[in-house]
Design an enzyme around this catalytic site. Structure first.
Site, PDB file in Angstrom:
ATOM      1  N   GLU A  35       0.832  -1.205   0.000  1.00 36.70           N
ATOM      2  CA  GLU A  35       0.000   0.000   0.000  1.00 36.70           C
ATOM      3  C   GLU A  35       0.864   1.253   0.000  1.00 36.70           C
ATOM      4  O   GLU A  35       1.923   1.288   0.629  1.00 36.70           O
ATOM      5  CB  GLU A  35      -0.914   0.018   1.217  1.00 36.70           C
ATOM      6  CG  GLU A  35      -1.982  -1.052   1.214  1.00 36.70           C
ATOM      7  CD  GLU A  35      -2.904  -0.927   2.414  1.00 36.70           C
ATOM      8  OE1 GLU A  35      -2.933   0.166   3.030  1.00 36.70           O
ATOM      9  OE2 GLU A  35      -3.584  -1.907   2.733  1.00 36.70           O
ATOM     10  N   THR A  99      -9.091 -11.340  -7.687  1.00 37.49           N
ATOM     11  CA  THR A  99      -9.939 -10.492  -6.842  1.00 37.49           C
ATOM     12  C   THR A  99     -11.395 -10.922  -6.957  1.00 37.49           C
ATOM     13  O   THR A  99     -11.887 -11.195  -8.049  1.00 37.49           O
ATOM     14  CB  THR A  99      -9.802  -9.021  -7.278  1.00 37.49           C
ATOM     15  OG1 THR A  99      -8.426  -8.645  -7.188  1.00 37.49           O
ATOM     16  CG2 THR A  99     -10.644  -8.106  -6.407  1.00 37.49           C
ATOM     17  N   HIS A 156     -15.496 -20.276   4.651  1.00 33.97           N
ATOM     18  CA  HIS A 156     -14.190 -19.614   4.610  1.00 33.97           C
ATOM     19  C   HIS A 156     -13.837 -19.062   5.989  1.00 33.97           C
ATOM     20  O   HIS A 156     -14.665 -19.054   6.898  1.00 33.97           O
ATOM     21  CB  HIS A 156     -14.188 -18.460   3.592  1.00 33.97           C
ATOM     22  CG  HIS A 156     -14.079 -18.922   2.173  1.00 33.97           C
ATOM     23  ND1 HIS A 156     -15.167 -19.316   1.432  1.00 33.97           N
ATOM     24  CD2 HIS A 156     -12.999 -19.064   1.346  1.00 33.97           C
ATOM     25  CE1 HIS A 156     -14.784 -19.669   0.223  1.00 33.97           C
ATOM     26  NE2 HIS A 156     -13.466 -19.530   0.139  1.00 33.97           N
ATOM     27  N   LYS A 160     -12.648 -13.176   5.625  1.00 35.93           N
ATOM     28  CA  LYS A 160     -13.142 -12.962   4.258  1.00 35.93           C
ATOM     29  C   LYS A 160     -14.260 -11.929   4.278  1.00 35.93           C
ATOM     30  O   LYS A 160     -15.186 -12.014   5.088  1.00 35.93           O
ATOM     31  CB  LYS A 160     -13.632 -14.277   3.645  1.00 35.93           C
ATOM     32  CG  LYS A 160     -13.985 -14.153   2.161  1.00 35.93           C
ATOM     33  CD  LYS A 160     -14.148 -15.502   1.513  1.00 35.93           C
ATOM     34  CE  LYS A 160     -14.539 -15.384   0.045  1.00 35.93           C
ATOM     35  NZ  LYS A 160     -13.544 -14.663  -0.754  1.00 35.93           N
ATOM     36  N   GLY A 166     -16.680 -15.806  -4.344  1.00 36.39           N
ATOM     37  CA  GLY A 166     -16.673 -15.768  -5.804  1.00 36.39           C
ATOM     38  C   GLY A 166     -16.723 -17.160  -6.408  1.00 36.39           C
ATOM     39  O   GLY A 166     -17.349 -17.380  -7.455  1.00 36.39           O
TER      40      GLY A 166
END
Length: 267
Positions: A35, A99, A156, A160, A166
């Site tokens: 970042e 992603t 999960h 998450k 997804g």
């Protein structure tokens, strides 16, 4: 040797990707991004990942890597991913995108780069998951319109941020398309209270978030007298990371376009 840069290199998946690239004889680590303004800028990304010093420093700008990298691997957030796609279009780079959680508008924006960037976009890079998708296609065509109820159950870890996963959504889409149904019309993502009897065309979803579960997905085809379950369980993020590196090596030789892991694996 495919020269790969990892976006989000300090995260859980980023560190695993460093390991996966180091284990691949046909790929080399050309950079890692953290970042902007992170205290980790300048840190050795091998030491961040626990694989030892690699003499590759973490940076906070892709511009600094433009001359050295062929393929980006991005498991970040929708906004960051779209910014990285713009970078790839401008600099002639390729990208592998893991992603998840993109909304319809963001998916449309991503698709707008298909004629400008060679990209692999998949909610799950695991070879096993993508084989499972083919099994689901076969099962749905054989069972889905013969009185079998279809439910997708996924689990999960507690960190998450999107639900359903997804991968679960992709499984639902594969089943729906195999049955000429629309997941938007027939997907059921919550049941509570007096919700009435089940519609035969429903594709139901159930989500678990707990502990450190890496990823578990089951699609159930259930009718009176029997139940068929197709399940994939991941015990390590390395399965996703190795698939992503494989995709990066593959997309390095492709023309502009949006590809899936099914393309990478020849399925």
């Amino acid at each position: 040797m495919t020269r790969i840069a990892i976006v989000g290199v300090a995260g859980r998946m980023g560190r695993t990707l460093v390991n996966a690239v180091q284990q691949d004889d046909n790929a080399t680590l050309a950079g890692g991004i953290v970042e902007p303004g992170s205290s980790l800028v300048g840190a050795d990304i091998g030491e961040l990942a626990g694989v030892g010093k690699l003499d590759v420093a973490a940076m906070d700008s892709l511009e600094d890597l433009a001359a050295d990298v062929e393929v980006l691997i991005d498991f970040t957030t929708p906004q960051v991913t779209l910014a990285n796609l713009a970078f790839c279009a401008e600099h002639g780079k390729r990208i592998v995108i893991g992603t998840t959680g993109l909304n319809d508008e963001e998916l449309g924006a991503l698709d707008g780069y298909r004629d400008r960037v060679p990209m692999v976009f998949a909610p799950n890079m695991s070879v096993g998951v993508n084989l499972t998708l083919k099994l689901l296609e076969t099962a749905a065509k054989a069972l889905g319109d013969e009185g079998y109820d279809i439910e997708v159950i996924e689990a999960h870890h507690r960190h998450k941020v999107d639900a359903p996963s997804g991968t679960a959504l992709k499984m639902g889409e594969v089943v729906a398309e195999s049955l000429d149904r629309s997941l938007k019309e027939h997907g059921v993502f919550a049941r509570e209270g007096q919700c009435g009897p089940r519609d035969p065309k429903e594709i139901g979803f159930a989500t678990v978030r707990a502990g450190d579960i890496v990823g578990e997905h089951t699609v159930m085809f259930a009718t009176e007298g029997e139940r068929i379950e197709i399940t994939h369980k991941a015990s390590s993020r390395m399965t996703f990371a190795k698939g992503a590196v494989r995709a990066a090596r593959w997309v390095a030789g492709q023309a502009n376009g949006r590809y899936s892991m099914q393309d990478v694996l020849g399925l």
